[in-house]
Design a protein around this motif. Structure first.
Motif, PDB file in Angstrom:
ATOM      1  N   SER A 420       0.741  -1.215   0.174  1.00  0.00           N
ATOM      2  CA  SER A 420       0.047  -0.056   0.188  1.00  0.00           C
ATOM      3  C   SER A 420       0.920   1.159  -0.148  1.00  0.00           C
ATOM      4  CB  SER A 420      -0.962   0.016   1.214  1.00  0.00           C
ATOM      5  OG  SER A 420      -1.736  -1.067   1.204  1.00  0.00           O
ATOM      6  N   ARG A 443      -4.975 -15.948  -9.104  1.00  0.00           N
ATOM      7  CA  ARG A 443      -4.066 -14.314  -9.211  1.00  0.00           C
ATOM      8  C   ARG A 443      -2.654 -14.903  -9.334  1.00  0.00           C
ATOM      9  NH1 ARG A 443      -3.092  -9.566 -11.313  1.00  0.00           N
ATOM     10  NH2 ARG A 443      -1.834  -8.585  -9.779  1.00  0.00           N
ATOM     11  N   MET A 601     -16.067 -14.467  -4.773  1.00  0.00           N
ATOM     12  CA  MET A 601     -16.056 -13.643  -5.853  1.00  0.00           C
ATOM     13  C   MET A 601     -15.970 -14.106  -7.308  1.00  0.00           C
ATOM     14  SD  MET A 601     -11.715 -12.691  -5.812  1.00  0.00           S
ATOM     15  CE  MET A 601     -12.254 -11.090  -5.380  1.00  0.00           C
ATOM     16  N   TYR A 693     -17.038  -9.735   1.267  1.00  0.00           N
ATOM     17  CA  TYR A 693     -15.547  -9.791   0.729  1.00  0.00           C
ATOM     18  C   TYR A 693     -15.362  -8.352   0.369  1.00  0.00           C
ATOM     19  CZ  TYR A 693     -16.465 -10.495  -3.959  1.00  0.00           C
ATOM     20  OH  TYR A 693     -17.233 -10.315  -5.293  1.00  0.00           O
ATOM     21  N   LYS A 694     -16.017  -7.605  -0.355  1.00  0.00           N
ATOM     22  CA  LYS A 694     -15.742  -6.298  -1.128  1.00  0.00           C
ATOM     23  C   LYS A 694     -15.369  -5.511   0.010  1.00  0.00           C
ATOM     24  CE  LYS A 694     -18.607  -7.150  -5.089  1.00  0.00           C
ATOM     25  NZ  LYS A 694     -19.938  -6.792  -5.948  1.00  0.00           N
ATOM     26  N   ASP A 695     -15.433  -5.370   1.320  1.00  0.00           N
ATOM     27  CA  ASP A 695     -15.233  -4.417   2.054  1.00  0.00           C
ATOM     28  C   ASP A 695     -13.865  -4.831   2.641  1.00  0.00           C
ATOM     29  OD1 ASP A 695     -17.581  -3.291   1.963  1.00  0.00           O
ATOM     30  OD2 ASP A 695     -18.589  -4.418   3.457  1.00  0.00           O
ATOM     31  N   TYR A 697     -11.562  -7.501   0.814  1.00  0.00           N
ATOM     32  CA  TYR A 697     -10.700  -8.300   0.264  1.00  0.00           C
ATOM     33  C   TYR A 697     -10.794  -7.865  -1.287  1.00  0.00           C
ATOM     34  CZ  TYR A 697      -8.158 -12.440  -1.496  1.00  0.00           C
ATOM     35  OH  TYR A 697      -7.509 -13.312  -2.038  1.00  0.00           O
ATOM     36  N   SER A 698      -9.564  -8.113  -2.094  1.00  0.00           N
ATOM     37  CA  SER A 698      -9.647  -7.665  -3.519  1.00  0.00           C
ATOM     38  C   SER A 698      -8.859  -8.817  -3.916  1.00  0.00           C
ATOM     39  CB  SER A 698      -9.368  -6.279  -3.989  1.00  0.00           C
ATOM     40  OG  SER A 698      -7.932  -6.114  -3.715  1.00  0.00           O
ATOM     41  N   TYR A 699      -9.000  -9.121  -5.221  1.00  0.00           N
ATOM     42  CA  TYR A 699      -8.286 -10.165  -6.226  1.00  0.00           C
ATOM     43  C   TYR A 699      -6.859  -9.972  -6.291  1.00  0.00           C
ATOM     44  CZ  TYR A 699      -7.291 -13.286 -10.049  1.00  0.00           C
ATOM     45  OH  TYR A 699      -6.912 -14.099 -10.884  1.00  0.00           O
ATOM     46  N   GLU A 700      -6.658  -8.619  -6.458  1.00  0.00           N
ATOM     47  CA  GLU A 700      -5.067  -8.275  -6.640  1.00  0.00           C
ATOM     48  C   GLU A 700      -4.449  -7.779  -5.387  1.00  0.00           C
ATOM     49  OE1 GLU A 700      -7.781  -6.517  -8.166  1.00  0.00           O
ATOM     50  OE2 GLU A 700      -7.340  -7.405 -10.398  1.00  0.00           O
ATOM     51  N   ASP A 701      -5.286  -7.248  -4.454  1.00  0.00           N
ATOM     52  CA  ASP A 701      -4.407  -6.866  -3.046  1.00  0.00           C
ATOM     53  C   ASP A 701      -4.520  -7.889  -2.041  1.00  0.00           C
ATOM     54  OD1 ASP A 701      -4.304  -4.679  -4.998  1.00  0.00           O
ATOM     55  OD2 ASP A 701      -5.703  -3.273  -3.710  1.00  0.00           O
ATOM     56  N   ASN A 704      -7.238  -6.318   2.653  1.00  0.00           N
ATOM     57  CA  ASN A 704      -7.094  -4.639   2.850  1.00  0.00           C
ATOM     58  C   ASN A 704      -6.515  -4.509   4.323  1.00  0.00           C
ATOM     59  OD1 ASN A 704      -7.156  -1.980   2.926  1.00  0.00           O
ATOM     60  ND2 ASN A 704      -9.178  -1.785   2.406  1.00  0.00           N
TER      61      ASN A 704
END
Length: 714
Positions: A420, A443, A601, A693-695, A697-701, A704
């Motif tokens: 980050s 990924r 996802m 999960y959107k709050d 976790y993300s596929y690329e990162d 969080n």
């Protein structure tokens, strides 16, 4: 269906007449197994010679329960013929493996031709750093291994100690071919490749197929992420049995699964023990586990080799003289070291100078003690990474203005924090990628594929990672930065840099951000390293790993003779007492349990080519993306709507779980990760379902980290 005479003959040779007499008396005349066990306590069988009887009982239990399982399957399915294909290696396959190992790859063909012409390779003639000399050294190692296996083909325990990047996996295939070529190979029926990580399994699966010319029905991956293998049958039940009983000539599985079979007191896992007999087993990266269990690993390897007519090839880039770990001269002499003078390779400039270790950051930047100090430290570190990468890119004559840089942290949290931070400061790198334990498998595959593609080679890329890249990740970077941990770990990351000596001025910078004590406090390597001082740097530069490991092995031998601490003697005593539960618990490759987090996802369809039949079976759409939520719903439906046929349920579960592995990552249940994620999902049916999960976790990162506490975690 199985001829026990070969097994019993081996055991009889290792048992005394008194033991044989007592065994027959108890086993044949008494159905009460407790009575049988009571007859063989420590005052009857000496601990050092107790293994034959211990393993014979396990073998008989394996044959009995496996036969019962197959007989029940035969009756319930009303098969007209008995199941006789157990995936054993026939003479035709052996000849094909031998021929293909010698001819399919040009570099192996050259090695065999050089041997046939009587050419003697001298590594001292290949000291100039270039790719041609590196390949010459690899050929020299291959030739030495081939010739030593031929000389010692009657032996059962082989060890390959060779530098990182020397082609140990390829060399192991040549050693396998020579074992099969020898007069002692008539009874060999299976081959097992054993690895610590599924990434290594997947990578080696492809190499074995290409180098040995194996068909899909001759080789199988046995691990949770592997797709359900359809095998040779249209009937899923028969394919399930092939997977359950490992009915393939060549198998790849994890260290954990393999040693579970050797030591377990569990019925289902012990089904497989009889499949180990008459096999060749190649074990890689044995140094991946704590030194405190090395002696137990060697104890099992050496004893099963004798009892079950097994041949072991153990490989490592760092661990020396493993036969000496157990203070037993006979056992130590059983190991054949296939690379006789390792120093001529380890200290050749093409290996020891391929990557230069730079320790300047250890003195320039002191380890941070507070969260605020850590932020400042990471900012300074990011500036150093950018600065050094700019310098390399400006001098890169092979790929002008391009650089592939990797930085590895001990902890996933720090890797995510740095990820980050540097993205906010970056004005140099074209791409900044994160590859840690919380990144999903599709990924991970995408990142590795991109790093190996020619298109990306013109770019400036920074890969931020944890120790998941140290082994089994086939990438070639230009520069490296690594948080100091243990010498094995440092050397493994160096193996991901300048792999083929095609580049100049490649360096690995060691820094000290997080305390390695939290991860390695119980590891003897860490304890000894604390007192090495400047020797730590010299060992890495000169590849003199014996300096460290001779001290560790000496300490293990000393501990084995101490009656006041738990050691190998207790394991031997347990086998003498037939304490199967104790033996099973005595060897744990992984101490800390983990929990699988499922992320519902959408993932691009291109990563599911091997799963299309499963997707169709469960009516899951895959036009553009595959929905994790749809996969999860199929999983819960199987559990909630159990079929009367138990095996059918197992087959369905195996299929869906292999698909689910693309949506899962593992974390420790006592970590900061898990405690934070608890508010975004819930535990159900053996997984933590990350519903919102959107709050977080993300596929690329991955996870969080900006919403997490500043406490450190693993």
């Amino acid at each position: 269906m199985y001829d026990l005479k070969p097994y019993l003959k081996v055991f009889k040779q290792n048992l005394t007449e008194e033991q044989i007499s007592r065994f027959h008396c108890c086993f044949l005349q008494n159905a009460d197994f407790n009575f049988f066990f009571d007859r063989f306590n420590s005052d009857v069988i000496e601990p050092h010679c107790s293994f034959p009887l211990f393993s014979l009982i396990k073998l008989n239990y394996s044959l009995l329960t496996a036969s019962d399982y197959l007989a029940t399957a035969h009756y319930m399915n009303q098969w007209k013929e008995m199941l006789l294909d157990f995936g054993e290696m026939d003479e035709n396959l052996k000849r094909r493996i031998i021929y293909n190992a010698e001819t399919l790859k040009p570099y192996n063909k050259e090695a065999y031709e050089a041997i046939s012409r009587g050419i003697i390779m001298n590594p001292d003639n290949n000291t100039e750093q270039n790719n041609a000399n590196l390949n010459a050294l690899r050929q020299s190692i291959a030739m030495e291994v081939i010739e030593n296996v031929r000389i010692h083909s009657d032996k059962s325990l082989f060890y390959i100690e060779a530098p990182t990047g020397s082609g140990k996996t390829n060399v192991s295939m040549l050693a396998l071919a020579e074992i099969l070529r020898s007069n002692n190979s008539n009874t060999i029926s299976k081959v097992f490749y054993v690895f610590p990580f599924t990434t290594l399994i997947t990578q080696t699966y492809k190499s074995l197929c290409e180098t040995l010319g194996l068909d899909v029905g001759e080789i199988a991956e046995i691990h949770s992420r592997a797709p359900f293998k359809t095998g040779s049958y249209d009937d899923d039940y028969l394919n399930y049995l092939d997977n359950l009983f490992m009915n393939y000539p060549v198998l790849l599985l994890s260290h954990v699964r393999f040693f579970d079979v050797l030591k377990t007191n569990s019925k289902e896992i012990n089904y497989l023990l009889h499949r180990m007999a008459n096999s060749v087993v190649i074990i890689d990266e044995i140094q991946s586990y704590s030194p405190k269990i090395w002696n137990k690993i060697i104890y099992f390897i050496a004893n099963y080799a004798k009892a079950f007519n097994m041949k072991f090839i153990v490989m490592s880039a760092t661990l020396p003289k493993i036969g000496e770990i157990i203070d037993n001269k006979d056992l130590a002499s059983d190991f054949v070291y296939l690379v006789t003078d390792k120093k001529k390779y380890f200290q050749n400039p093409n290996f020891c100078n391929r990557v230069h270790f730079n320790f300047s950051l250890l003195s320039d930047m002191t380890i941070p003690l507070t969260p605020d100090d850590k932020i400042i430290y990471l900012e300074r570190l990011s500036k150093s990474v950018i600065e050094k990468s700019e310098e390399y890119a400006s001098m890169n004559s092979s790929y002008p203005n391009s650089v592939f840089t990797i930085i590895e942290f001990i902890f996933k949290r720090t890797a995510s924090e740095f990820y980050s931070l540097i993205r906010s400061l970056n004005n140099f790198f074209d791409e900044v990628l994160l590859l840690s334990g919380t990144i999903l498998e599709p990924r991970r595959k995408q990142i590795i594929y991109d790093l190996k593609s020619g298109e990306k080679r013109k770019k400036r890329i920074l890969l931020i990672s944890t120790q998941v890249v140290e082994a089994g990740v086939d990438i070639d970077m230009d520069l490296g930065f690594k948080d100091k941990s243990i010498i094995d770990s440092e050397e493994q990351l160096a193996g991901r840099i300048n792999r083929n000596v095609l580049k100049k001025d490649c360096e690995l910078y060691i820094f000290n951000c997080d305390s390695e004590k939290e991860l390695y406090s119980g590891d003897e390597r860490y304890k000894i390293m604390r007192n090495l001082g400047v020797e730590y740097e010299r060992i890495l530069k000169d590849k003199d790993f014996d300096k460290l490991y001779n001290q560790i092995i000496k300490q293990i031998i000393t501990q084995n003779g101490n009656m006041y601490i738990e050691n190998i003697t207790d394991l031997m005593q347990a086998t003498a007492n037939l304490s199967f539960r104790y033996v099973n618990n005595a060897l744990k490759l992984i101490e800390s349990p983990s929990i699988s987090v499922f992320v519902p996802m959408l993932i691009d369809t291109q990563y599911f080519n091997d799963y299309r039949s499963i997707l169709e079976e469960f009516h899951i759409s895959y036009e553009e993306t595959v929905s994790g939520e749809a996969v999860w719903n199929s999983y819960t439906s199987i559990i909630q709507n159990q079929d009367e046929d138990f095996v059918k349920n197992k087959i369905q579960m195996k299929k869906i779980q292999s698909l689910m592995s693309n949506f899962t990552f593992s974390i420790f249940p006592n970590s900061i990760d898990y405690k934070t994620l608890e508010t975004y999902g819930y535990e159900k049916y053996g997984y933590f379902y990350l519903k919102t999960y959107k709050d977080v976790y993300s596929y690329e990162d991955g996870i969080n980290t900006t919403i997490l506490s500043t406490s450190q975690y693993l």
